[in-house]
Design an enzyme around this catalytic site. Structure first.
Site, mmCIF file in Angstrom:
data_model
loop_
_atom_site.group_PDB
_atom_site.id
_atom_site.type_symbol
_atom_site.label_atom_id
_atom_site.label_comp_id
_atom_site.label_asym_id
_atom_site.label_seq_id
_atom_site.Cartn_x
_atom_site.Cartn_y
_atom_site.Cartn_z
ATOM 1 N N ASP A 185 60.959 90.676 55.441
ATOM 2 C CA ASP A 185 61.838 91.382 56.366
ATOM 3 C C ASP A 185 62.860 92.166 55.520
ATOM 4 O O ASP A 185 62.551 93.261 55.053
ATOM 5 C CB ASP A 185 62.480 90.297 57.263
ATOM 6 C CG ASP A 185 63.412 90.827 58.331
ATOM 7 O OD1 ASP A 185 63.336 92.018 58.651
ATOM 8 O OD2 ASP A 185 64.213 90.039 58.866
ATOM 9 N N GLY A 192 63.613 91.223 52.619
ATOM 10 C CA GLY A 192 63.093 91.055 51.264
ATOM 11 C C GLY A 192 63.953 90.152 50.400
ATOM 12 O O GLY A 192 63.633 89.891 49.242
ATOM 13 N N LYS A 193 65.045 89.657 50.971
ATOM 14 C CA LYS A 193 65.983 88.825 50.210
ATOM 15 C C LYS A 193 65.325 87.508 49.747
ATOM 16 O O LYS A 193 65.427 87.129 48.582
ATOM 17 C CB LYS A 193 67.203 88.527 51.076
ATOM 18 C CG LYS A 193 68.352 87.950 50.297
ATOM 19 C CD LYS A 193 69.611 87.996 51.136
ATOM 20 C CE LYS A 193 70.805 87.288 50.556
ATOM 21 N NZ LYS A 193 70.785 86.753 49.246
ATOM 22 N N THR A 194 64.631 86.854 50.680
ATOM 23 C CA THR A 194 63.991 85.573 50.349
ATOM 24 C C THR A 194 63.016 85.757 49.188
ATOM 25 O O THR A 194 63.091 85.040 48.179
ATOM 26 C CB THR A 194 63.230 85.020 51.579
ATOM 27 O OG1 THR A 194 64.113 85.003 52.689
ATOM 28 C CG2 THR A 194 62.689 83.630 51.318
ATOM 29 N N GLY A 229 56.793 79.149 57.334
ATOM 30 C CA GLY A 229 56.055 80.141 58.121
ATOM 31 C C GLY A 229 54.674 80.511 57.616
ATOM 32 O O GLY A 229 53.810 80.894 58.397
ATOM 33 N N ASP A 269 58.103 80.929 63.721
ATOM 34 C CA ASP A 269 58.754 80.245 64.845
ATOM 35 C C ASP A 269 59.969 81.007 65.376
ATOM 36 O O ASP A 269 60.495 81.900 64.724
ATOM 37 C CB ASP A 269 59.236 78.860 64.407
ATOM 38 C CG ASP A 269 60.476 78.941 63.522
ATOM 39 O OD1 ASP A 269 60.485 79.771 62.594
ATOM 40 O OD2 ASP A 269 61.441 78.196 63.782
ATOM 41 N N LYS A 282 58.068 94.433 57.188
ATOM 42 C CA LYS A 282 58.882 95.310 58.045
ATOM 43 C C LYS A 282 59.536 96.380 57.164
ATOM 44 O O LYS A 282 60.616 96.141 56.608
ATOM 45 C CB LYS A 282 59.976 94.487 58.746
ATOM 46 C CG LYS A 282 59.463 93.532 59.820
ATOM 47 C CD LYS A 282 60.644 92.775 60.435
ATOM 48 C CE LYS A 282 60.224 91.874 61.572
ATOM 49 N NZ LYS A 282 61.328 91.014 62.037
ATOM 50 N N PHE A 286 61.471 91.150 66.240
ATOM 51 C CA PHE A 286 61.204 89.742 65.960
ATOM 52 C C PHE A 286 59.829 89.323 66.501
ATOM 53 O O PHE A 286 59.480 89.630 67.641
ATOM 54 C CB PHE A 286 62.294 88.885 66.595
ATOM 55 C CG PHE A 286 62.311 87.475 66.109
ATOM 56 C CD1 PHE A 286 62.784 87.152 64.848
ATOM 57 C CD2 PHE A 286 61.840 86.449 66.918
ATOM 58 C CE1 PHE A 286 62.789 85.841 64.393
ATOM 59 C CE2 PHE A 286 61.844 85.130 66.475
ATOM 60 C CZ PHE A 286 62.324 84.831 65.212
ATOM 61 N N GLU A 315 53.595 84.713 51.521
ATOM 62 C CA GLU A 315 54.635 84.711 52.556
ATOM 63 C C GLU A 315 54.046 85.115 53.906
ATOM 64 O O GLU A 315 53.059 85.860 53.953
ATOM 65 C CB GLU A 315 55.711 85.739 52.189
ATOM 66 C CG GLU A 315 57.026 85.145 51.759
ATOM 67 C CD GLU A 315 57.870 84.532 52.865
ATOM 68 O OE1 GLU A 315 57.329 84.114 53.916
ATOM 69 O OE2 GLU A 315 59.087 84.447 52.676
ATOM 70 N N ASP A 316 54.656 84.655 54.980
ATOM 71 C CA ASP A 316 54.258 85.116 56.309
ATOM 72 C C ASP A 316 54.797 86.514 56.582
ATOM 73 O O ASP A 316 54.102 87.373 57.092
ATOM 74 C CB ASP A 316 54.761 84.131 57.391
ATOM 75 C CG ASP A 316 56.230 83.778 57.237
ATOM 76 O OD1 ASP A 316 56.841 84.136 56.212
ATOM 77 O OD2 ASP A 316 56.776 83.141 58.156
ATOM 78 N N ARG A 376 55.169 78.098 66.292
ATOM 79 C CA ARG A 376 54.384 78.116 65.047
ATOM 80 C C ARG A 376 52.898 77.854 65.283
ATOM 81 O O ARG A 376 52.052 78.308 64.534
ATOM 82 C CB ARG A 376 54.882 77.034 64.082
ATOM 83 C CG ARG A 376 56.209 77.315 63.449
ATOM 84 C CD ARG A 376 56.397 76.426 62.225
ATOM 85 N NE ARG A 376 57.792 76.285 61.873
ATOM 86 C CZ ARG A 376 58.480 77.189 61.179
ATOM 87 N NH1 ARG A 376 57.898 78.295 60.785
ATOM 88 N NH2 ARG A 376 59.740 76.989 60.898
HETATM 89 P P1 5GP Z 1 63.904 88.092 54.537
HETATM 90 O O1 5GP Z 1 64.592 87.295 53.484
HETATM 91 O O2 5GP Z 1 62.785 88.974 54.022
HETATM 92 O O3 5GP Z 1 64.880 88.877 55.386
HETATM 93 O O4 5GP Z 1 63.314 87.070 55.562
HETATM 94 C C1 5GP Z 1 62.195 86.366 55.302
HETATM 95 C C2 5GP Z 1 62.077 85.149 56.181
HETATM 96 O O5 5GP Z 1 62.726 85.341 57.446
HETATM 97 C C3 5GP Z 1 60.638 84.903 56.499
HETATM 98 O O6 5GP Z 1 60.091 84.002 55.594
HETATM 99 C C4 5GP Z 1 60.689 84.332 57.905
HETATM 100 O O7 5GP Z 1 60.825 82.943 57.842
HETATM 101 C C5 5GP Z 1 61.936 84.912 58.508
HETATM 102 N N1 5GP Z 1 61.655 86.081 59.392
HETATM 103 C C6 5GP Z 1 61.846 87.392 59.128
HETATM 104 N N2 5GP Z 1 61.480 88.174 60.157
HETATM 105 C C7 5GP Z 1 60.997 87.328 61.099
HETATM 106 C C8 5GP Z 1 60.420 87.528 62.407
HETATM 107 O O8 5GP Z 1 60.247 88.651 62.930
HETATM 108 N N3 5GP Z 1 60.038 86.390 63.064
HETATM 109 C C9 5GP Z 1 60.204 85.140 62.542
HETATM 110 N N4 5GP Z 1 59.797 84.124 63.289
HETATM 111 N N5 5GP Z 1 60.732 84.915 61.319
HETATM 112 C C10 5GP Z 1 61.115 86.004 60.613
#
Ligand code: 5GP
Length: 181
Positions: A107, A109-111, A49, A163, A135, A156, A103-104, A169
Protein backbone atom coordinates in the site's frame (compact mmCIF):
# COMPACT_ATOMS: atom_id res chain seq x y z
CA UNK A 1 -21.97 -16.33 -7.18
CA UNK A 2 -20.35 -13.90 -4.70
CA UNK A 3 -22.51 -11.08 -3.34
CA UNK A 4 -22.19 -8.04 -1.10
CA UNK A 5 -21.00 -8.90 2.41
CA UNK A 6 -20.93 -7.04 5.72
CA UNK A 7 -17.96 -7.25 8.14
CA UNK A 8 -18.37 -5.31 11.40
CA UNK A 9 -19.82 -1.95 10.29
CA UNK A 10 -18.71 -1.97 6.63
CA UNK A 11 -20.09 -3.41 3.38
CA UNK A 12 -17.89 -4.94 0.70
CA UNK A 13 -18.64 -5.86 -2.92
CA UNK A 14 -17.07 -8.72 -4.96
CA UNK A 15 -13.84 -7.58 -6.65
CA UNK A 16 -11.57 -10.43 -7.83
CA UNK A 17 -13.04 -13.93 -8.18
CA UNK A 18 -11.31 -17.17 -7.23
CA UNK A 19 -10.71 -17.90 -10.93
CA UNK A 20 -9.19 -14.51 -11.53
CA UNK A 21 -6.94 -14.84 -8.44
CA UNK A 22 -5.82 -18.29 -9.58
CA UNK A 23 -4.80 -16.91 -12.97
CA UNK A 24 -2.92 -13.99 -11.37
CA UNK A 25 -1.06 -16.30 -8.95
CA UNK A 26 -0.04 -18.69 -11.76
CA UNK A 27 1.23 -15.84 -13.85
CA UNK A 28 3.40 -14.50 -10.98
CA UNK A 29 4.69 -18.02 -10.21
CA UNK A 30 5.68 -18.40 -13.87
CA UNK A 31 7.75 -15.22 -13.73
CA UNK A 32 9.51 -16.29 -10.53
CA UNK A 33 10.19 -19.81 -11.84
CA UNK A 34 11.82 -18.29 -14.89
CA UNK A 35 14.11 -16.10 -12.76
CA UNK A 36 15.19 -18.44 -9.95
CA UNK A 37 15.65 -21.77 -11.74
CA UNK A 38 18.87 -23.36 -10.44
CA UNK A 39 19.05 -21.17 -7.30
CA UNK A 40 17.78 -21.98 -3.79
CA UNK A 41 16.21 -18.78 -2.49
CA UNK A 42 14.55 -18.24 0.85
CA UNK A 43 10.91 -17.17 0.67
CA UNK A 44 9.91 -15.05 3.66
CA UNK A 45 6.13 -14.94 3.97
CA UNK A 46 4.93 -11.77 5.68
CA UNK A 47 2.08 -12.74 7.98
CA UNK A 48 -0.75 -12.52 8.58
CA UNK A 49 -2.28 -11.38 5.31
CA UNK A 50 -0.02 -13.28 2.89
CA UNK A 51 -0.80 -16.80 4.14
CA UNK A 52 -3.35 -17.68 1.46
CA UNK A 53 -1.44 -16.12 -1.44
CA UNK A 54 1.80 -17.74 -0.26
CA UNK A 55 0.16 -21.14 0.01
CA UNK A 56 -1.15 -21.01 -3.58
CA UNK A 57 1.99 -19.37 -5.00
CA UNK A 58 4.50 -21.74 -3.42
CA UNK A 59 2.67 -24.82 -4.70
CA UNK A 60 3.51 -23.56 -8.19
CA UNK A 61 7.19 -22.86 -7.52
CA UNK A 62 9.22 -25.46 -9.37
CA UNK A 63 12.76 -24.88 -8.02
CA UNK A 64 14.30 -25.85 -4.66
CA UNK A 65 13.51 -23.25 -2.03
CA UNK A 66 13.19 -22.69 1.70
CA UNK A 67 10.22 -20.99 3.35
CA UNK A 68 10.13 -18.94 6.55
CA UNK A 69 7.59 -16.65 8.15
CA UNK A 70 7.74 -13.18 9.63
CA UNK A 71 4.83 -11.52 11.38
CA UNK A 72 4.47 -7.77 11.32
CA UNK A 73 1.60 -5.41 11.98
CA UNK A 74 0.95 -1.85 10.82
CA UNK A 75 -2.82 -1.63 10.39
CA UNK A 76 -5.74 -0.73 12.60
CA UNK A 77 -9.19 -0.72 10.99
CA UNK A 78 -8.87 0.48 7.40
CA UNK A 79 -5.82 2.73 7.66
CA UNK A 80 -2.11 2.25 8.29
CA UNK A 81 -0.75 3.29 11.69
CA UNK A 82 2.51 4.14 9.93
CA UNK A 83 4.37 2.18 12.58
CA UNK A 84 5.64 -1.30 11.70
CA UNK A 85 5.86 -3.71 14.62
CA UNK A 86 7.59 -7.10 14.45
CA UNK A 87 5.35 -9.57 16.27
CA UNK A 88 7.11 -12.82 15.29
CA UNK A 89 10.76 -12.92 14.20
CA UNK A 90 11.84 -14.92 11.14
CA UNK A 91 14.08 -17.34 13.09
CA UNK A 92 16.19 -18.25 10.03
CA UNK A 93 19.68 -16.99 9.20
CA UNK A 94 19.42 -14.84 6.07
CA UNK A 95 23.17 -14.24 5.71
CA UNK A 96 24.18 -14.56 2.03
CA UNK A 97 20.69 -15.77 1.07
CA UNK A 98 18.62 -14.61 -1.87
CA UNK A 99 15.45 -13.56 -0.05
CA UNK A 100 12.04 -13.23 -1.73
CA UNK A 101 9.55 -11.43 0.50
CA UNK A 102 5.96 -12.57 -0.08
CA UNK A 103 3.30 -9.97 0.75
CA UNK A 104 -0.46 -9.82 0.26
CA UNK A 105 -0.52 -6.11 -0.51
CA UNK A 106 1.88 -3.20 -0.84
CA UNK A 107 0.00 0.00 0.00
CA UNK A 108 2.21 2.91 1.18
CA UNK A 109 5.15 0.52 0.95
CA UNK A 110 6.31 1.35 4.47
CA UNK A 111 6.00 -2.21 5.80
CA UNK A 112 7.92 -3.73 2.91
CA UNK A 113 10.55 -0.99 3.03
CA UNK A 114 11.24 -1.71 6.69
CA UNK A 115 11.31 -5.48 6.22
CA UNK A 116 13.67 -5.13 3.22
CA UNK A 117 16.03 -2.91 5.25
CA UNK A 118 15.99 -5.44 8.08
CA UNK A 119 16.87 -8.34 5.74
CA UNK A 120 19.76 -6.37 4.22
CA UNK A 121 21.01 -5.41 7.68
CA UNK A 122 20.99 -9.09 8.61
CA UNK A 123 23.22 -9.88 5.63
CA UNK A 124 20.89 -11.08 2.86
CA UNK A 125 22.68 -11.24 -0.52
CA UNK A 126 19.60 -9.99 -2.37
CA UNK A 127 16.07 -9.04 -1.35
CA UNK A 128 13.18 -9.15 -3.83
CA UNK A 129 9.54 -8.39 -3.20
CA UNK A 130 6.61 -10.42 -4.50
CA UNK A 131 3.16 -9.02 -3.76
CA UNK A 132 -0.26 -10.15 -4.91
CA UNK A 133 -1.73 -6.64 -4.80
CA UNK A 134 -0.13 -3.23 -5.36
CA UNK A 135 -1.75 0.19 -4.89
CA UNK A 136 0.31 2.51 -7.15
CA UNK A 137 -1.59 5.64 -6.04
CA UNK A 138 -0.73 5.01 -2.38
CA UNK A 139 2.88 3.85 -2.84
CA UNK A 140 5.51 6.14 -1.32
CA UNK A 141 8.52 3.80 -1.40
CA UNK A 142 11.73 4.48 -3.29
CA UNK A 143 12.44 0.82 -4.10
CA UNK A 144 11.31 -1.48 -6.90
CA UNK A 145 8.53 -3.99 -6.27
CA UNK A 146 9.90 -6.88 -8.32
CA UNK A 147 6.84 -9.10 -8.76
CA UNK A 148 3.31 -7.68 -8.73
CA UNK A 149 0.20 -9.82 -9.22
CA UNK A 150 -2.17 -6.98 -9.99
CA UNK A 151 -2.35 -3.22 -9.50
CA UNK A 152 -5.51 -2.02 -7.76
CA UNK A 153 -7.03 1.37 -6.91
CA UNK A 154 -6.45 2.93 -3.50
CA UNK A 155 -9.55 1.37 -1.91
CA UNK A 156 -9.64 -1.00 1.05
CA UNK A 157 -9.97 -4.71 0.15
CA UNK A 158 -10.64 -7.86 2.19
CA UNK A 159 -10.62 -11.62 1.60
CA UNK A 160 -8.04 -14.14 0.37
CA UNK A 161 -6.01 -13.64 3.56
CA UNK A 162 -6.69 -9.93 4.07
CA UNK A 163 -8.85 -8.84 7.00
CA UNK A 164 -10.89 -5.96 8.30
CA UNK A 165 -10.31 -5.86 12.06
CA UNK A 166 -9.87 -9.62 12.22
CA UNK A 167 -12.68 -10.67 9.88
CA UNK A 168 -12.65 -11.74 6.23
CA UNK A 169 -9.32 -13.57 5.98
CA UNK A 170 -11.03 -16.90 5.20
CA UNK A 171 -12.94 -15.62 2.15
CA UNK A 172 -11.66 -17.39 -0.99
CA UNK A 173 -12.05 -14.33 -3.21
CA UNK A 174 -11.33 -10.61 -2.86
CA UNK A 175 -13.86 -7.92 -1.92
CA UNK A 176 -13.57 -4.13 -2.16
CA UNK A 177 -15.09 -1.62 0.24
CA UNK A 178 -18.43 -0.42 -1.09
CA UNK A 179 -18.38 3.12 -2.53
CA UNK A 180 -19.65 5.80 -0.11
CA UNK A 181 -18.93 3.71 3.01
P1 5GP B 1 1.87 -0.50 3.83
O1 5GP B 1 2.94 -0.51 4.87
O2 5GP B 1 2.34 -0.86 2.44
O3 5GP B 1 1.08 0.79 3.83
O4 5GP B 1 0.79 -1.54 4.29
C1 5GP B 1 0.98 -2.87 4.15
C2 5GP B 1 0.07 -3.66 5.05
O5 5GP B 1 -1.15 -2.97 5.32
C3 5GP B 1 -0.32 -4.93 4.36
O6 5GP B 1 0.53 -5.96 4.72
C4 5GP B 1 -1.74 -5.17 4.87
O7 5GP B 1 -1.69 -5.92 6.04
C5 5GP B 1 -2.26 -3.80 5.19
N1 5GP B 1 -3.14 -3.25 4.11
C6 5GP B 1 -2.84 -2.31 3.19
N2 5GP B 1 -3.87 -2.06 2.37
C7 5GP B 1 -4.85 -2.91 2.75
C8 5GP B 1 -6.18 -3.17 2.26
O8 5GP B 1 -6.69 -2.59 1.27
N3 5GP B 1 -6.88 -4.14 2.93
C9 5GP B 1 -6.38 -4.81 4.00
N4 5GP B 1 -7.16 -5.71 4.57
N5 5GP B 1 -5.13 -4.59 4.49
C10 5GP B 1 -4.39 -3.66 3.86
Amino acid sequence: MAHTIKLHDLEFTPYLSEDKLRAIVSEVAGRINHKYEGKTPLFVVVLNGAFMFASDLLKEVSFDCEISFLRVSSYRGTSSTGEVKELMPIGTDVTDRDVILVEDIVDTGKTMGEVMAKMKLEGARSVSVCTLLFKPDAFQGSYTVDYIGVEIPDRFVVGYGLDYDGLGRNLPSLYQIKPNT
